[in-house]
Enzyme design. Structure first.
Site, short mmCIF file in Angstrom:
data_model
loop_
_atom_site.label_atom_id
_atom_site.label_comp_id
_atom_site.label_asym_id
_atom_site.label_seq_id
_atom_site.Cartn_x
_atom_site.Cartn_y
_atom_site.Cartn_z
N CYS A 93 0.77 -1.20 0.00
CA CYS A 93 -0.12 -0.16 -0.03
C CYS A 93 0.84 1.13 -0.20
CB CYS A 93 -0.86 -0.08 1.14
SG CYS A 93 -1.70 1.49 1.56
N CYS A 96 0.00 3.96 2.63
CA CYS A 96 0.32 3.57 3.92
C CYS A 96 2.11 3.69 4.22
CB CYS A 96 0.39 1.88 4.12
SG CYS A 96 -1.27 1.29 3.75
#
Length: 338
Positions: A93, A96
């Site tokens: 991600c 993230c």
């Protein structure tokens, strides 16, 4: 827009952790009849012994911990002493990777007044489901054993700091105002400064985009990410960053009520449906956003169809190519287009 940090009075239990909470509390309840379920002192490695009551100082191995479906009990009990921020992330991600260092840095700065619990979404399906993490990163909190939804997606440091302040205010209002220290360290921040390496600096255009986002200058951030992509078309963090800040820019200054009213009044209007899909994505309602736009694709042609395709591809970058919802939506989009 839903990514705006909530006020303390607006923090609420937005998730259902009943299955994990029940499992975590059961051993403590069996060992301490009549005691408060989930209180400190139960099994699982949570703080115990003298000084473990709410408001008192306790010792923990680290201010940033990795938790799993099986070790959730530890932070559930710890949240009766200090608020616990929960970061649900994944290795693949992009957003993230932007958000997690901010959460870790702020947790260290607060010097034991808050703990950060990191959950790998790929290996902990029960926690992902319990926190209703429809996209990642998802950030929540535990205060006194109660879960509270905070925000979805990567936010600038200034906004994340506001969230931390609001969580601490809400915790204090609920009698959770303790402090923890790191085992073997005189003070968490000093230990971090002496023993931990400095984080690697962001590439120049990423840093410029990040700084612009903190100032609310989304247009500059968009241009910086576009420049980074032009220099390196394989820069996936820049691609994800561009998708994220473009979403923020489109929603900036608009209200959810106005967006939904316009979409409800014109179900066939592509611009109105794109706007409400943005709102759905920003709130973590990924499947709703995908379904809304994919339903429209076969009904329109030309520029409207291309606008839907481009927006869906942007969402795919935001959510992550490996997400099963993206895989299914990409397959459906290809079928509709070709």
């Amino acid at each position: 827009m839903t990514n705006v940090p909530p006020t303390p009075s607006g923090l609420r239990g937005a998730v259902d952790l009943s299955s994990l909470v029940d499992r975590a509390q059961r051993p403590a309840a069996q060992q301490q009849p009549g005691g408060a379920p989930g209180a400190p002192g139960g099994p699982g490695g949570a703080p115990s012994g003298p000084g473990s009551e709410t408001g008192a100082d306790v010792t923990v191995p680290s201010l940033v911990v990795d938790i799993t479906d099986d070790t959730f009990q530890d932070v559930l009990q710890l949240s009766t002493i200090v608020p616990v921020i929960v970061d649900i992330w994944a290795e693949w991600c992009g957003p993230c990777k932007q958000l997690s260092p901010i959460l870790e840095q702020l947790t260290e700065e607060y010097a034991g007044r808050v703990v950060l619990a990191k959950v790998d979404a790929d290996t902990n399906p029960q926690l992902v489901q319990a926190f209703q993490a429809q996209s990642i990163p998802t950030v929540a909190a535990l205060i006194g054993g109660r879960p509270l939804g905070l925000f979805v997606g990567a936010l600038p440091e200034a906004q994340v700091r506001d969230v931390y302040e609001q969580v601490l205010q809400a915790a204090e209002q609920n009698g959770v105002s303790g402090r923890v220290t790191v085992d073997g360290a005189a003070a968490p921040v000093e230990g971090a400064e002496q023993g931990e390496p400095e984080p690697e600096p962001l590439p120049p255009h990423h840093q410029a985009a990040y700084d612009a986002i903190e100032q609310g200058d989304y247009a500059t951030a968009i241009q910086e990410y576009k420049t980074a992509i032009a220099q390196d078309p394989h820069d996936q963090m820049a691609v994800a960053g561009l998708a994220q800040v473009s979403l923020l820019d489109r929603l900036n200054g608009r209200t959810a009520d106005d967006i939904r009213s316009a979409a409800g009044a014109a179900p066939a209007d592509v611009s109105a449906q794109l706007a409400v899909a943005d709102l759905d994505i920003s709130g973590g309602h990924v499947e709703d956003a995908f379904g809304r736009l994919l339903d429209l694709v076969p009904t329109v042609f030309g520029e409207d169809r291309e606008a839907l395709r481009v927006r869906l591809v942007e969402y795919f970058e935001l959510i992550g190519a490996e997400d099963p919802r993206v895989v299914a939506a990409r397959r459906r989009l290809a079928s509709a287009l070709y």
